[in-house]
Design an enzyme around this catalytic site. Structure first.
Site, PDB file in Angstrom:
ATOM      1  N   CYS A 269       0.880  -1.171   0.000  1.00 56.06           N
ATOM      2  CA  CYS A 269       0.000   0.000   0.000  1.00 56.06           C
ATOM      3  C   CYS A 269       0.921   1.225   0.000  1.00 56.06           C
ATOM      4  CB  CYS A 269      -0.992  -0.024   1.160  1.00 56.06           C
ATOM      5  SG  CYS A 269      -0.282   0.076   2.817  1.00 56.06           S
TER       6      CYS A 269
ATOM      7  N   HIS B 279      13.841 -13.156  13.770  1.00 56.12           N
ATOM      8  CA  HIS B 279      13.294 -13.101  15.131  1.00 56.12           C
ATOM      9  C   HIS B 279      11.782 -13.273  15.205  1.00 56.12           C
ATOM     10  CE1 HIS B 279      16.935 -10.759  17.010  1.00 56.12           C
ATOM     11  NE2 HIS B 279      17.310 -11.808  16.291  1.00 56.12           N
TER      12      HIS B 279
HETATM   13  C1  RB5 Z   1      -4.269   5.100   0.535  1.00 56.97           C
HETATM   14  O1  RB5 Z   1      -4.330   6.415   0.152  1.00 56.97           O
HETATM   15  C2  RB5 Z   1      -3.279   4.941   1.678  1.00 56.97           C
HETATM   16  O2  RB5 Z   1      -3.833   5.400   2.854  1.00 56.97           O
HETATM   17  C3  RB5 Z   1      -2.838   3.509   1.795  1.00 56.97           C
HETATM   18  O3  RB5 Z   1      -2.210   3.132   0.607  1.00 56.97           O
HETATM   19  C4  RB5 Z   1      -1.856   3.132   2.892  1.00 56.97           C
HETATM   20  O4  RB5 Z   1      -0.743   3.975   2.895  1.00 56.97           O
HETATM   21  C5  RB5 Z   1      -2.413   2.908   4.215  1.00 56.97           C
HETATM   22  O5  RB5 Z   1      -1.734   2.478   5.168  1.00 56.97           O
END
Ligand code: RB5
Length: 142
Positions: free
Chosen positions: A67, A100
């Protein structure tokens, strides 16, 4: 036998994920992409983290979640029993997460980690062994 890897992202991670899929397949890994296919539609990272974690329950594979920061993916995946997802941001954090913590998912941040470094972190993650011993006792307590 090819190393089995399952990978998923949110919209923010699609670009990095697609690059990694291509490279990891070229390295001979058996990669399953759980989506999404496009970065044009905004999705919620907890949905993809859950999807991947549930697939991992049934297969002996390594998980990769991407993400923007890696944080939301790791937080979400870690709600599922048996999952130990670690946000890895350099070689040391990556090695330690395996040695770990016996991490089974590497969570990467597309806004924080370059393509080249992400590949390096994934290959370090899959090559590093859990040390067991006192670490096993602690991991069992999670
Ligand atoms: C999405 O905009 C963003 O919040 C997501 O990709 C991530 O960084 C969340 O932890």
């Amino acid at each position: 036998m090819a190393l089995k890897v399952v990978i998923a992202s949110d919209h923010g991670g699609v670009k990095l994920k697609s690059y990694m899929i291509m490279q990891l397949k070229a390295e001979g890994m058996d990669v399953t992409d759980l989506g999404p296919k496009t970065s044009k539609i905004s999705v919620d990272y907890p949905d993809y983290a859950a999807k991947l974690a549930n697939v991992m329950k049934q297969s002996n594979s390594t998980g990769i979640l991407v993400c923007g920061s890696g944080t939301g993916m790791a937080m979400s995946a870690n709600k599922i029993k048996g999952i130990r997802a670690a946000v890895c941001y350099n070689l040391r954090s990556t090695r330690l997460s395996r040695q770990h913590n016996d991490a089974n998912i590497i969570a990467l941040g597309s806004r924080l980690t370059s393509k080249k470094m992400s590949l390096k972190l994934v290959s370090t993650f899959v090559q590093t062994k859990f040390e067991g011993g006192r670490h096993l006792r602690r991991v069992k307590k999670i």
